[in-house]
Design an enzyme around this catalytic site. Structure first.
Site, short mmCIF file in Angstrom:
data_model
loop_
_atom_site.label_atom_id
_atom_site.label_comp_id
_atom_site.label_asym_id
_atom_site.label_seq_id
_atom_site.Cartn_x
_atom_site.Cartn_y
_atom_site.Cartn_z
N ASP A 239 0.80 -1.23 0.00
CA ASP A 239 0.00 0.00 0.00
C ASP A 239 0.83 1.28 0.00
O ASP A 239 0.33 2.33 0.39
CB ASP A 239 -0.92 0.01 1.23
CG ASP A 239 -0.14 -0.02 2.55
OD1 ASP A 239 1.10 0.03 2.51
OD2 ASP A 239 -0.79 -0.10 3.61
N GLU B 95 -0.37 -8.96 -1.30
CA GLU B 95 -1.01 -8.36 -0.11
C GLU B 95 -2.18 -7.46 -0.55
O GLU B 95 -2.30 -6.29 -0.17
CB GLU B 95 -0.02 -7.58 0.76
CG GLU B 95 -0.47 -7.43 2.20
CD GLU B 95 0.44 -6.53 3.04
OE1 GLU B 95 0.42 -5.31 2.88
OE2 GLU B 95 1.17 -7.08 3.89
N HIS C 115 5.63 5.48 12.80
CA HIS C 115 6.02 6.25 11.60
C HIS C 115 4.86 6.82 10.81
O HIS C 115 5.05 7.63 9.91
CB HIS C 115 6.89 5.40 10.66
CG HIS C 115 6.11 4.30 9.98
ND1 HIS C 115 5.32 4.53 8.89
CD2 HIS C 115 5.98 2.98 10.26
CE1 HIS C 115 4.75 3.39 8.52
NE2 HIS C 115 5.13 2.44 9.34
C1 UD1 Z 1 6.57 5.00 3.79
C2 UD1 Z 1 5.22 4.64 3.18
C3 UD1 Z 1 4.35 3.93 4.21
C4 UD1 Z 1 5.09 2.74 4.82
C5 UD1 Z 1 6.43 3.21 5.38
C6 UD1 Z 1 7.23 2.05 5.91
C7 UD1 Z 1 4.13 6.11 1.51
C8 UD1 Z 1 3.45 7.39 1.27
N1 UD1 Z 1 4.52 5.87 2.77
O1 UD1 Z 1 6.32 5.94 4.82
O2 UD1 Z 1 3.17 3.45 3.59
O3 UD1 Z 1 4.31 2.20 5.86
O4 UD1 Z 1 7.18 3.83 4.31
O5 UD1 Z 1 8.29 2.49 6.71
O6 UD1 Z 1 4.36 5.36 0.60
N2 UD1 Z 1 14.02 8.34 5.27
C9 UD1 Z 1 15.38 8.22 5.26
N3 UD1 Z 1 15.95 7.00 4.96
C10 UD1 Z 1 15.21 5.90 4.68
C11 UD1 Z 1 13.81 6.02 4.71
C12 UD1 Z 1 13.23 7.25 5.00
O7 UD1 Z 1 16.10 9.18 5.49
O8 UD1 Z 1 15.78 4.84 4.42
C13 UD1 Z 1 13.41 9.64 5.59
C14 UD1 Z 1 13.50 10.65 4.44
O9 UD1 Z 1 13.75 11.92 4.96
C15 UD1 Z 1 12.09 10.58 3.84
C16 UD1 Z 1 11.26 10.36 5.08
O10 UD1 Z 1 12.02 9.46 5.88
O11 UD1 Z 1 11.77 11.80 3.18
C17 UD1 Z 1 9.88 9.80 4.85
O12 UD1 Z 1 9.92 8.69 3.98
P1 UD1 Z 1 8.58 8.29 3.15
O13 UD1 Z 1 8.85 7.06 2.37
O14 UD1 Z 1 8.05 9.47 2.43
O15 UD1 Z 1 7.51 8.02 4.30
P2 UD1 Z 1 7.44 6.88 5.39
O16 UD1 Z 1 6.86 7.47 6.61
O17 UD1 Z 1 8.74 6.19 5.47
N1 UDP Z 2 11.49 -3.65 10.95
C1 UDP Z 2 12.87 -3.81 10.85
N2 UDP Z 2 13.68 -3.01 11.63
C2 UDP Z 2 13.19 -2.10 12.50
C3 UDP Z 2 11.78 -1.93 12.58
C4 UDP Z 2 10.96 -2.70 11.78
O1 UDP Z 2 13.34 -4.63 10.09
O2 UDP Z 2 13.98 -1.43 13.16
C5 UDP Z 2 10.61 -4.47 10.10
C6 UDP Z 2 9.45 -5.15 10.78
O3 UDP Z 2 9.83 -6.41 11.29
C7 UDP Z 2 8.42 -5.26 9.67
C8 UDP Z 2 8.69 -4.04 8.82
O4 UDP Z 2 10.00 -3.60 9.16
O5 UDP Z 2 8.63 -6.41 8.87
C9 UDP Z 2 7.68 -2.96 9.11
O6 UDP Z 2 8.06 -1.78 8.52
P1 UDP Z 2 7.39 -0.42 8.85
O7 UDP Z 2 6.85 -0.43 10.24
O8 UDP Z 2 8.38 0.62 8.49
O9 UDP Z 2 6.22 -0.32 7.78
P2 UDP Z 2 4.71 -0.84 7.72
O10 UDP Z 2 4.70 -2.30 7.99
O11 UDP Z 2 3.94 -0.04 8.72
O12 UDP Z 2 4.29 -0.50 6.33
#
Ligand code: UD1
Ligand code: UDP
Length: 385
Positions: free
Chosen positions: A99, A121, A212
């Protein structure tokens, strides 16, 4: 020998990578399938950790992540980036997962070139357009572009049928996250990190916290962190381990509310292997994550979900997951109760597996065989109606 088919997996964030990894590895072992991996890299470090752990080589990397990225940034960059790659590779099917914005854009990019889409999924629904945001609509929009829906559970299948999707294109496979989990969690696991190594579950209790969600940024996060800070202060045997998401908007609130506190370990996002094993040693999990709502119940760990609703109702129904919202008092009260009342705790701490049996990837590949006419047999569904 039937001719080779080309599958392109498109994903971009940590959870998609974890959940696609077992499938990609299995596809790559199949002599009749060529599996091309394209990452949008909507996440960077958090994605790379997973790719390294599972030894997944990427063929294309759009490297789109930037600090403070908006939904427009991710969508526009991923869509434009995928155009040329799809045009060059011309896969027989594109597989997307879940998603995220990478999911929806991956499906849209494939659709623009009339390439069939498989949605792993599929069919989870909260029924609320703005929660989770934008994930609920990302998943629904992906569904409308999808040819093969890989629903993890019968509940997800029912959601799709209610929306008018044809049952022929829906396969109940279980969730690939359980494939990843069973390959990763080991009873005898020892952390390499000396701080985690020192945690002693015979004398203390570990609370794992992750947050997050976009809709929780700001005040809701502040409320939940205050609640868990109160809990740690009140229960001297509790240590909180909190791998803090890389999003700076999360980090600033975490630092403000939880920085410099005894028995609150704020750590970098953990690699999946130690993290999954940390879950296995935890007493209780507090999270707004989707994946954790699936993994922790499989390990018999109660989960308090820091959200008002969930698109994953199965473990709530079986009692291992409770929705506690984001209000400080409620989170505090429910957590305290579970820490004090063994009966209440034991009632929740039942290992349940509504999400999978570790065979989801195998079923997805069998469904592809069926779709291509390589087999006359639909895969057996996971679970029961
Ligand atoms: C994204 C997904 C969310 C998912 C989540 C899993 C969308 C809109 N959101 O949210 O559905 O549940 O990932 O974690 O698709 N950043 C880093 N390094 C990384 C990752 C993120 O620096 O490896 C920082 C960056 O500043 C980035 C910010 O996190 O701009 C937000 O990342 P983004 O992918 O936009 O949103 P998430 O909250 O991670
Ligand atoms: N996870 C991980 N390291 C962490 C925290 C979470 O590997 O420090 C894993 C967790 O086991 C799960 C996935 O990341 O499989 C969940 O990711 P996140 O919570 O970022 O996204 P969401 O599932 O809400 O989309």
């Amino acid at each position: 020998m039937t001719s080779l088919r080309k599958v392109m997996a498109v994903f971009g964030t940590r959870p998609e990578a974890i959940k696609m990894a077992p499938l990609v590895l299995k596809l790559q072992q199949d002599p009749r399938i060529e599996c091309v991996v394209t990452v949008t890299a909507q996440h960077r470090e958090m994605l790379d950790q997973v790719l390294q752990l599972f030894k997944i080589n990427t063929h294309y990397d759009l490297n789109i992540m930037q600090t403070g990225q908006t939904l427009y940034d991710i969508s526009a960059k991923a869509l434009l980036g995928l155009q040329g790659i799809l045009n060059k590779e011309k896969p027989d099917i594109v597989l997307v997962h879940g998603d995220t914005t990478s999911t929806f854009i991956g499906a849209l990019a494939a659709y623009y070139q009339q390439i069939p889409v498989g949605h792993v999924e599929a069919g989870l629904r909260s029924g609320n357009k703005y929660s989770p945001f934008p994930e609920e609509m990302n998943r629904q929009l992906t569904g409308t572009l999808t040819d093969l829906h890989f629903a993890p559970t019968f509940t997800a299948r029912t959601n799709l049928l209610k929306e008018g999707y044809n049952s022929e294109g829906i396969f109940v496979t279980g969730n690939t996250v359980i494939d990843a989990l069973v390959q990763t969690v080991r009873k005898e696991y020892v952390f390499t990190d000396p701080v985690l190594q020192k945690l002693d579950t015979s004398t203390g209790r570990i609370l794992v916290v992750t947050t997050h969600r976009r809709e929780n940024l700001g005040d809701p996060m502040s409320q939940m962190y205050k609640a868990v800070r109160d809990i740690v202060q009140e229960f001297p045997d509790v240590t909180l381990v909190f791998p803090v998401h890389k999003n700076p908007a999360v980090r600033s609130v975490v630092q403000r509310e939880l920085g410099g506190q005894n028995r609150i370990l704020l750590v970098e996002p953990m690699e999946y292997e130690p993290f999954a094993n940390l879950l296995n040693k935890a007493y209780l999990v507090l999270t707004d994550s989707g994946g954790l709502q699936e993994e922790a119940p499989a390990l018999g760990k109660p989960v308090l979900v820091l959200r008002e609703n969930t698109e994953r109702p199965e473990a709530v129904a079986s009692g291992t997951v409770q929705l506690v919202g984001t209000a400080r008092d409620n989170i505090y009260n429910v957590t305290k109760k579970l820490l004090e009342d063994d009966q209440e705790y034991n009632r929740m701490a039942q290992a349940v597996n509504p999400y999978g049996d570790g065979q989801a990837s195998k079923r997805i590949i069998e469904a592809l065989y069926y779709y291509w006419g390589w087999s006359t047999q639909r895969p057996e569904s996971f679970g029961q109606l």
